[in-house]
Write an enzyme that holds these catalytic residues in place. Structure first.
Site, PDB file in Angstrom:
ATOM      1  N   CYS A 183       0.816  -1.217   0.000  1.00 39.97           N
ATOM      2  CA  CYS A 183       0.000   0.000   0.000  1.00 39.97           C
ATOM      3  C   CYS A 183       0.848   1.264   0.000  1.00 39.97           C
ATOM      4  O   CYS A 183       1.353   1.680   1.046  1.00 39.97           O
ATOM      5  CB  CYS A 183      -0.921  -0.031   1.217  1.00 39.97           C
ATOM      6  SG  CYS A 183      -1.920   1.450   1.333  1.00 39.97           S
ATOM      7  N   CYS A 230      -0.580   4.045   2.204  1.00 40.84           N
ATOM      8  CA  CYS A 230      -0.356   3.902   3.647  1.00 40.84           C
ATOM      9  C   CYS A 230       1.108   4.176   4.006  1.00 40.84           C
ATOM     10  O   CYS A 230       1.384   4.783   5.032  1.00 40.84           O
ATOM     11  CB  CYS A 230      -0.658   2.478   4.121  1.00 40.84           C
ATOM     12  SG  CYS A 230      -2.082   1.715   3.404  1.00 40.84           S
ATOM     13  N   ASP A 231       2.024   3.675   3.205  1.00 43.96           N
ATOM     14  CA  ASP A 231       3.421   3.620   3.648  1.00 43.96           C
ATOM     15  C   ASP A 231       4.388   4.509   2.873  1.00 43.96           C
ATOM     16  O   ASP A 231       5.554   4.616   3.253  1.00 43.96           O
ATOM     17  CB  ASP A 231       3.910   2.162   3.562  1.00 43.96           C
ATOM     18  CG  ASP A 231       3.133   1.267   4.514  1.00 43.96           C
ATOM     19  OD1 ASP A 231       2.633   1.784   5.522  1.00 43.96           O
ATOM     20  OD2 ASP A 231       3.026   0.061   4.243  1.00 43.96           O
TER      21      ASP A 231
END
Ligand code: NAP
Length: 330
Positions: A148, A151-152
């Site tokens: 992701c 997200c990261d």
């Protein structure tokens, strides 16, 4: 006191599930949505795959684009406005052998379980990210290996990251990651791409993106916090080549190789293709079990778009409504 039987229960809270909820709620069916996903997970949140997407530029009605989580928030508000009830948790067991159907749900928030009964069921459980299967892959999730970018990505500011895959997701993630990383290497096992031309072109024109084609990822080399290297093996004319892509210090590998349908809970009950996608009857949303309807990525390995999932959710709600009426349950 006899247990309440819901008219329609919808499994899944992505575009398919929530569109089904909007239609079923407006038809006065008081739908219940079992949200699915896991709020503690970074990659499998209630709301589905759009919760992990940044700009959605192709959902009609948003000419300036909209962020994925915001779009899903709006779907949810619209479903709530007409009386949809949301219940947290994942269905861990479904008994479709008797009507009304029984679902057992594991509440991922409170850790408790509950069961509910429903006359009609709409399955909109979507699909989840696929993994490569190399040693340490799962162990290193969140420690340099991720599925992701949204997200990261921000953890890799000023670093070198790699994205594996040749589809739209890989192109989108690679382009997005250039906001943070100094260098992004796209690794793909062929020299041609499954991704749309416009997405490939956008990535190719980005000066921060480099390419490693005809390569598979066979492992990674951790360096404490994240990764320092990615082990590559050549394919096709590069068969036999073995090399390490240097991404250190603190580099990352973003896996963007597609998704698998979340249909395991229906094994042996709903007809499926070999790939696990649930079969529907003709152009309808009907499954092989009377009263069970299917919508979204769980049955669509081909289009897999938010807008097609929404359309399928609408069809499933209308099919469920007409079925309930025909059974005098509506
Ligand atoms: P996808 O189209 O299935 O592409 C998966 C890619 O990963 C393919 O290039 C495939 O290689 C590669 N791959 C699969 N398994 C692999 C393995 N074990 N090792 C190495 N490589 C592997 O999946 P996707 O990119 O997630 O896209 C899914 C759907 O969502 C598509 O319909 C796409 O158009 C859509 N989507 C749209 C947008 C957008 O419009 N903004 C963004 C993201 C996704 P091969 O090509 O060699 O098979």
């Amino acid at each position: 006191m006899s247990e309440e039987v819901h008219k329609v229960t919808i499994m899944g809270s992505g575009p398919a599930g929530l569109t089904a909820a909007i239609y079923a709620a407006r038809a006065n069916l008081s739908p219940v949505v079992i949200e699915g996903g896991d709020i503690t997970s970074k990659t499998d949140l209630p709301g589905g795959q759009l919760m992990l997407t940044t700009d959605v530029e192709n959902f009609p009605g948003f000419p300036e684009g909209i962020m994925g989580p915001e779009l899903m928030g709006r779907f949810r508000q619209q479903a709530e406005r007409f009386g949809t009830v949301f219940k947290p948790g994942l269905v861990v067991k479904a008994d479709l052998s008797q009507r009304p159907f029984t679902l057992e749900v594991n509440d991922t928030y409170g850790g408790t379980s509950y069961s509910l009964k429903t006359h009609a069921l709409i399955v909109a459980t979507g699909a989840s990210a696929k993994y490569l299967g190399f040693e340490q892959e799962q162990e290193l999730l969140g420690k340099g290996v991720t599925t992701c970018a949204t997200c990261d990505g921000a953890f890799f500011r000023g670093k070198h990251v790699a994205v594996i895959g040749g589809g739209d997701s890989a192109m989108e993630e690679a382009t997005f990651l250039t906001r943070f990383a100094d260098k992004v290497t796209v690794i793909h096992r062929r020299t041609t791409f499954r991704a749309s031309k416009i997405m490939v072109q956008r990535a190719q024109e980005n000066p921060k993106i480099e390419w490693k084609l005809n390569r598979n990822v066979v492992g990674v080399i951790p360096d404490g916090k994240y990764l320092k290297g990615i082990k590559l093996q050549g394919t096709f004319e590069d068969e036999g080549v073995e090399e390490v892509l240097d991404v250190g210090p603190d580099g990352g590998l973003f896996i963007a190789i597609g998704h698998s349908p979340n249909s395991a809970v229906f094994g042996g009950q709903l007809d499926m293709h070999d790939t696990g996608y649930i079969k529907v009857q003709g152009a309808t949303s009907r499954s092989n079990v009377d009263g069970v309807f299917v919508a979204g990525d769980i049955h669509d390995a081909h289009y897999r778009q938010a807008i097609t999932a929404s359309g399928a959710g609408c069809k499933a709600a209308i099919d469920a409504e007409r079925w309930l009426e025909s059974e005098e349950l509506g």
